[in-house]
Design a protein around this motif. Structure first.
Motif: not given
Ligand code: SAH
Ligand code: SF4
Length: 354
Positions: A42-49, A295-298, A311-314
């Protein structure tokens, strides 16, 4: 299964009785969808809602959230990373946006992912309510599955959890449109919401059946401090434990009733128990959605508290997860789309009618 039996099974609290239910559901999983667990990176690509759901940590009114939108190239690279790691499918998820720029950028990303993977990467979208035209446009561009949770199948509870301009009828209509456009359709609910009863959960399962869904994604509701619903929610270890057990019961009963659908063991289970996702598989689920968001977006995509693996990468997640799945005697279905037998049967029936 009769209403009363579903209610009794969902209500089980005793550990031995619950274990027996999970074993029954796991046997049903083996018989109906076979051995194996499929990945959906899963790629959570934006939190703009644009929306303001009362339970969600990234709702529009939460001004404490730093908003982000991953650049298109980075989204594509994340998807291709999963493809190269032999994940059969990915999920693109974000907050809800309906503007032209968003619609076109998703279309462009889908086309690029299909081209770069020679059509082999399976793509699921989880981008909220959209118009029929948008759903069809994205389907044409290469998406073939769509997740849109009904959240609760009770219209009154739906009103309690959402502002008045978020309409239950629109959500139901969107599920119909998705099917009309040709998608494999997934939905689900949150479990343990304030005011939600066992009977509501039974009716949720009946709703899944009536809606003839191919995929189910559901998990425990987890209060987020910066949301209006958190004030009305029980907090603490005991409440978490109750919601966790209820979520496992719900997975098991859903498997026994719906049989040949795909059921996800969601990240929210892992948020409440370190082995939560594996326990979900052992209770009848067959899909896991490893987080492949950079990770920088999570940190900024916290729908609920204590979201794990921020804090874990893919790559770290891949190694950790495969070992965990082997430990429970299961195997990962690498390189396969892992469509639900239910969809295959539905699809054959549609074709034979044409
Ligand atoms: N915006 C899209 C996709 C992102 S939200 C949509 O709403 O469909 C994905 C899911 O996160 C929601 O459907 C909801 O069921 C879940 N979610 C949101 N807040 C949650 C919470 N506090 N606890 C558990 N799940 C939550
Ligand atoms: Fe937005 Fe989805 Fe959260 Fe609702 S649940 S506020 S639509 S991200």
């Amino acid at each position: 299964m009769k209403f009363e039996e579903m209610r009794d099974l969902l209500s089980l609290e005793d550990k031995t009785e619950r274990q027996a239910l999970y074993e029954r559901a796991y046997s049903c999983k083996l018989a109906e969808v076979g051995e194996g667990v499929f990945y959906r990176g899963i790629v959570e690509f934006s939190n703009i809602c644009q929306k303001d759901c009362y339970y969600c940590g990234i709702r529009k009114s939460n001004k404490a959230v730093k908003r982000y939108q991953m650049p298109d190239d980075e989204i594509i690279e994340s998807g291709i990373w999963a493809f190269e790691k032999n994940y059969g499918s990915i999920v693109l998820q974000s907050g809800e946006r309906k503007d032209k720029a968003f619609i076109l950028s998703v279309e462009k990303i889908l086309k690029a992912l299909k081209k770069r993977s020679n059509g082999r990467l399976g793509i699921t979208l989880s981008l909220g309510e959209q118009s029929e035209e948008t759903y069809c446009r994205w389907f044409e561009a290469g998406a073939h599955r769509y997740l849109l949770r009904i959240e609760t199948s009770d219209p009154e509870l739906y009103c309690r959890y959402h502002p008045s301009n978020h309409r239950f009828e629109d959500r139901v209509a969107a599920l119909k449109l998705l099917k009309k456009c040709g998608y494999q359709v997934g939905s689900g609910v949150m479990i343990g919401l304030p005011g939600q009863t066992i009977d509501n959960l039974v009716r949720d399962i009946l709703f899944f059946k009536e809606t003839d869904l191919d995929m189910i994604g559901m998990g425990p509701y987890i209060p987020h401090h910066a949301t209006p619903l958190a004030e009305q929610s029980e907090k603490g270890k005991e409440a978490d434990q109750r919601r966790f057990n209820l979520a496992l019961n719900m997975i098991a009963v859903t498997r026994l009733v719906l049989k040949d659908v795909n059921i996800a063991s969601t990240t929210a289970l892992q948020a409440l128990h370190p082995n939560g996702r594996e326990m979900g598989i052992q209770a009848g689920a067959n899909i896991i959605m490893p987080n492949i968001t950079p990770v920088k977006y999570r940190e900024a995509y916290k729908l609920y508290e204590n979201k794990p693996c921020t804090d874990e990468n893919a790559s770290q997640c891949v190694n950790c997860l495969e070992g965990r799945i082997r430990l429970i005697g299961e195997k990962v279905g690498y390189g396969e789309w892992g469509d639900a037998p239910h969809f295959k049967k539905r699809h054959t029936a549609i074709l034979s009618r044409k």
